[in-house]
Design an enzyme around this catalytic site. Structure first.
Site, PDB file in Angstrom:
ATOM      1  N   LEU A   1      10.818 -20.670  -4.402  1.00 37.21           N
ATOM      2  CA  LEU A   1       9.803 -19.823  -3.761  1.00 37.21           C
ATOM      3  C   LEU A   1       8.437 -19.993  -4.438  1.00 37.21           C
ATOM      4  O   LEU A   1       8.355 -20.019  -5.668  1.00 37.21           O
ATOM      5  CB  LEU A   1      10.237 -18.364  -3.892  1.00 37.21           C
ATOM      6  CG  LEU A   1       9.237 -17.302  -3.436  1.00 37.21           C
ATOM      7  CD1 LEU A   1       9.302 -17.113  -1.933  1.00 37.21           C
ATOM      8  CD2 LEU A   1       9.502 -15.967  -4.135  1.00 37.21           C
TER       9      LEU A   1
ATOM     10  N   ARG B   1      -4.973  -1.797   8.815  1.00 38.99           N
ATOM     11  CA  ARG B   1      -6.167  -2.618   8.595  1.00 38.99           C
ATOM     12  C   ARG B   1      -5.827  -3.695   7.561  1.00 38.99           C
ATOM     13  O   ARG B   1      -4.804  -3.621   6.880  1.00 38.99           O
ATOM     14  CB  ARG B   1      -7.340  -1.753   8.107  1.00 38.99           C
ATOM     15  CG  ARG B   1      -7.068  -0.974   6.845  1.00 38.99           C
ATOM     16  CD  ARG B   1      -8.306  -0.206   6.367  1.00 38.99           C
ATOM     17  NE  ARG B   1      -7.937   0.758   5.349  1.00 38.99           N
ATOM     18  CZ  ARG B   1      -7.620   2.036   5.588  1.00 38.99           C
ATOM     19  NH1 ARG B   1      -7.665   2.508   6.822  1.00 38.99           N
ATOM     20  NH2 ARG B   1      -7.265   2.843   4.605  1.00 38.99           N
TER      21      ARG B   1
ATOM     22  N   HIS C   1       2.393   3.402  -9.106  1.00 39.70           N
ATOM     23  CA  HIS C   1       2.163   1.975  -9.360  1.00 39.70           C
ATOM     24  C   HIS C   1       3.340   1.366 -10.119  1.00 39.70           C
ATOM     25  O   HIS C   1       3.741   0.233  -9.867  1.00 39.70           O
ATOM     26  CB  HIS C   1       0.858   1.771 -10.138  1.00 39.70           C
ATOM     27  CG  HIS C   1      -0.372   2.182  -9.371  1.00 39.70           C
ATOM     28  ND1 HIS C   1      -0.564   1.854  -8.049  1.00 39.70           N
ATOM     29  CD2 HIS C   1      -1.462   2.919  -9.731  1.00 39.70           C
ATOM     30  CE1 HIS C   1      -1.733   2.349  -7.635  1.00 39.70           C
ATOM     31  NE2 HIS C   1      -2.288   3.007  -8.637  1.00 39.70           N
TER      32      HIS C   1
ATOM     33  N   ASP D   1       0.829  -1.211   0.000  1.00 41.17           N
ATOM     34  CA  ASP D   1       0.000   0.000   0.000  1.00 41.17           C
ATOM     35  C   ASP D   1       0.866   1.265   0.000  1.00 41.17           C
ATOM     36  O   ASP D   1       1.968   1.267   0.553  1.00 41.17           O
ATOM     37  CB  ASP D   1      -0.918  -0.018   1.238  1.00 41.17           C
ATOM     38  CG  ASP D   1      -2.079   0.948   1.100  1.00 41.17           C
ATOM     39  OD1 ASP D   1      -2.367   1.403  -0.023  1.00 41.17           O
ATOM     40  OD2 ASP D   1      -2.712   1.257   2.132  1.00 41.17           O
ATOM     41  N   GLY D   2       0.343   2.314  -0.616  1.00 37.45           N
ATOM     42  CA  GLY D   2       1.011   3.620  -0.548  1.00 37.45           C
ATOM     43  C   GLY D   2       1.561   4.121  -1.873  1.00 37.45           C
ATOM     44  O   GLY D   2       2.249   5.147  -1.905  1.00 37.45           O
TER      45      GLY D   2
HETATM   46  C1  IPE Z   1      -5.474  -2.764  -0.166  1.00 38.69           C
HETATM   47  O1  IPE Z   1      -5.116  -1.438  -0.373  1.00 38.69           O
HETATM   48  C2  IPE Z   1      -5.473  -3.514  -1.452  1.00 38.69           C
HETATM   49  C3  IPE Z   1      -4.181  -3.730  -2.065  1.00 38.69           C
HETATM   50  C4  IPE Z   1      -3.024  -3.392  -1.582  1.00 38.69           C
HETATM   51  C5  IPE Z   1      -4.204  -4.402  -3.341  1.00 38.69           C
HETATM   52  P1  IPE Z   1      -6.219  -0.288  -0.568  1.00 38.69           P
HETATM   53  O2  IPE Z   1      -5.464   0.981  -0.677  1.00 38.69           O
HETATM   54  O3  IPE Z   1      -7.128  -0.642  -1.678  1.00 38.69           O
HETATM   55  O4  IPE Z   1      -7.021  -0.381   0.795  1.00 38.69           O
HETATM   56  P2  IPE Z   1      -7.916   0.690   1.552  1.00 38.69           P
HETATM   57  O5  IPE Z   1      -8.853   1.277   0.534  1.00 38.69           O
HETATM   58  O6  IPE Z   1      -6.996   1.735   2.086  1.00 38.69           O
HETATM   59  O7  IPE Z   1      -8.584  -0.075   2.647  1.00 38.69           O
HETATM   60  C1  IPE Z   2      -1.464   0.283  -3.427  1.00 40.18           C
HETATM   61  O1  IPE Z   2      -1.301   1.647  -3.443  1.00 40.18           O
HETATM   62  C2  IPE Z   2      -1.790  -0.289  -4.787  1.00 40.18           C
HETATM   63  C3  IPE Z   2      -3.148  -0.844  -4.894  1.00 40.18           C
HETATM   64  C4  IPE Z   2      -4.059  -0.838  -3.960  1.00 40.18           C
HETATM   65  C5  IPE Z   2      -3.497  -1.452  -6.159  1.00 40.18           C
HETATM   66  P1  IPE Z   2      -2.517   2.656  -3.415  1.00 40.18           P
HETATM   67  O2  IPE Z   2      -2.891   2.964  -4.820  1.00 40.18           O
HETATM   68  O3  IPE Z   2      -3.631   2.152  -2.564  1.00 40.18           O
HETATM   69  O4  IPE Z   2      -1.834   3.915  -2.749  1.00 40.18           O
HETATM   70  P2  IPE Z   2      -2.477   4.931  -1.697  1.00 40.18           P
HETATM   71  O5  IPE Z   2      -3.048   4.129  -0.579  1.00 40.18           O
HETATM   72  O6  IPE Z   2      -3.534   5.694  -2.455  1.00 40.18           O
HETATM   73  O7  IPE Z   2      -1.342   5.791  -1.284  1.00 40.18           O
HETATM   74 MG    MG Z   3      -4.113   2.388  -0.607  1.00 36.78          MG
END
Ligand code: IPE
Ligand code: IPE
Ligand code: MG
Length: 244
Positions: free
Chosen positions: A133, A196, A39, A22-23
Site C-alpha cells: 500500500l 465540502r 484527536h 473529520d469530526g
Molecule cells: C479538514 O477538516 C482538514 C482535515 C481533515 C485535516 P476541517 O475541520 O479543518 O475543515 P473545515 O474547517 O470544517 O472546513
Molecule cells: C479532524 O477533526 C481533525 C483535523 C482537522 C486535524 P476536527 O478537529 O476538525 O473535528 P471537528 O470538525 O471539530 O468535530
Molecule cells: Mg473539522
C-alpha cells in the site's frame, strides 16, 4: 463436471481512496472530553483504516491530517496535533515498513518543526522501495497553494526558456503538483457529515466519486470503509460521456 459457484466475484477496490478525516472535536465534545482526546482516538481510527486498506488491496490511501488552514486553531491544539504526528511516525514506522507500506507526504511538510521534518524524510526514504500500500499523508496541505506553486514553477521554466508556453498541458501541469506520480483518487470520503472539500485535492479529485458519511472520524472502522467502497461500486463513472 465441476459445480458452478454461486459466489459473486468481488469487485476490485478503487485503486486510490482519499479520506478527509473529520469530526474528532465533535466526538470528544459529545463525551465531555478535551478535543485532544478526539484527536488521539482519531489516530487509532487511522491505524485501523491503514490496516483495512492493506487487507482490501487498495493501492493508494491518502489521509488528510492537517490543512494549510488548520494553523488558525489555538496554538495548544496545533501542538497536540503535531505531537500526535510525531508519535505516530516514531511508533508506527517499523511496523508499516515490515508490512511493505510505502509512505509519502504531500503538503508543505518541510515547513514543520525540524524533528518532524526529519522523521518524515526518514519515513519516506526507509519505505521508498516498498511495493505494498502507498500511504500518502497530507500535512500542512492546501490545494490552492499547491496549484499556485505549480503555476509559479511552470512560469519560471517558461521565463528561463526550459519550457515552451505551448507545451503546458494537463499532464505536465499535474507533474508539478505534490502528487506527482500518484494516480488521481477514485473515491474521496469525508466523515462527520460535512459536505465540502476544505481545500483538499481540488485538481486531483476532478472525477473522483464523493462519499459523505455521518460517522465521526474516531468511530470510522473497517466496516465504514467497506460501506464507502460499496457505495462507490454503485456509482457509474461517466467522465462526461453518455450513460451506458
Ligand atoms: C479538514 O477538516 C482538514 C482535515 C481533515 C485535516 P476541517 O475541520 O479543518 O475543515 P473545515 O474547517 O470544517 O472546513
Ligand atoms: C479532524 O477533526 C481533525 C483535523 C482537522 C486535524 P476536527 O478537529 O476538525 O473535528 P471537528 O470538525 O471539530 O468535530
Ligand atoms: Mg473539522
Amino acid at each position: 463436471m465441476s459445480e458452478v459457484s454461486a459466489e459473486p466475484v468481488p469487485l476490485p477496490p478503487p485503486a486510490h481512496v482519499a479520506i478527509i478525516m473529520d469530526g474528532n472535536g465533535r466526538w470528544a465534545k459529545a463525551r465531555g472530553l478535551p478535543r485532544v482526546a478526539g484527536h488521539q482516538r482519531g489516530v487509532d481510527a487511522l491505524r485501523g483504516v491503514v490496516e483495512a486498506g492493506q487487507e482490501m488491496r487498495i493501492d493508494y490511501l491518502t489521509l488528510y491530517a492537517f490543512s494549510s488552514e488548520n494553523w488558525k486553531r489555538p496554538p495548544r491544539e496545533v501542538d497536540d496535533l503535531m505531537g500526535l504526528l510525531r508519535l505516530y511516525l516514531r511508533r508506527e514506522l517499523r511496523e508499516l515498513h515490515r508490512n511493505g507500506v510505502r509512505i509519502r507526504f504531500i503538503g508543505e511538510w518541510w515547513k514543520l518543526a525540524a524533528d518532524i521534518v526529519k522523521l518524515i524524510a526518514d519515513a519516506e526514504e526507509t519505505t521508498a522501495s516498498n511495493t505494498g500500500l502507498t500511504l500518502i499523508i497530507a500535512v500542512n496541505y492546501g490545494s490552492h497553494r499547491e496549484i499556485v506553486q505549480a503555476s509559479k514553477r511552470i512560469a519560471a521554466a517558461v521565463a528561463d526558456g526550459t519550457m515552451k508556453l505551448e507545451d503546458i498541458d494537463e499532464a505536465n501541469f499535474a507533474r508539478h503538483l505534490h502528487t506527482d506520480g500518484i494516480p488521481d483518487p477514485d473515491l474521496v470520503i469525508r466523515t462527520s457529515g460535512e459536505q465540502r472539500l476544505s481545500n483538499f485535492l481540488l485538481w486531483q479529485a476532478g472525477y473522483a466519486e464523493l462519499v459523505f458519511m455521518d460517522v465521526l472520524w474516531p468511530d470510522f472502522n473497517k466496516q465504514s470503509l467497506q460501506q464507502a467502497v460499496d457505495e462507490f461500486h454503485q456509482r457509474e463513472r461517466r467522465y462526461g460521456a453518455s450513460s451506458g
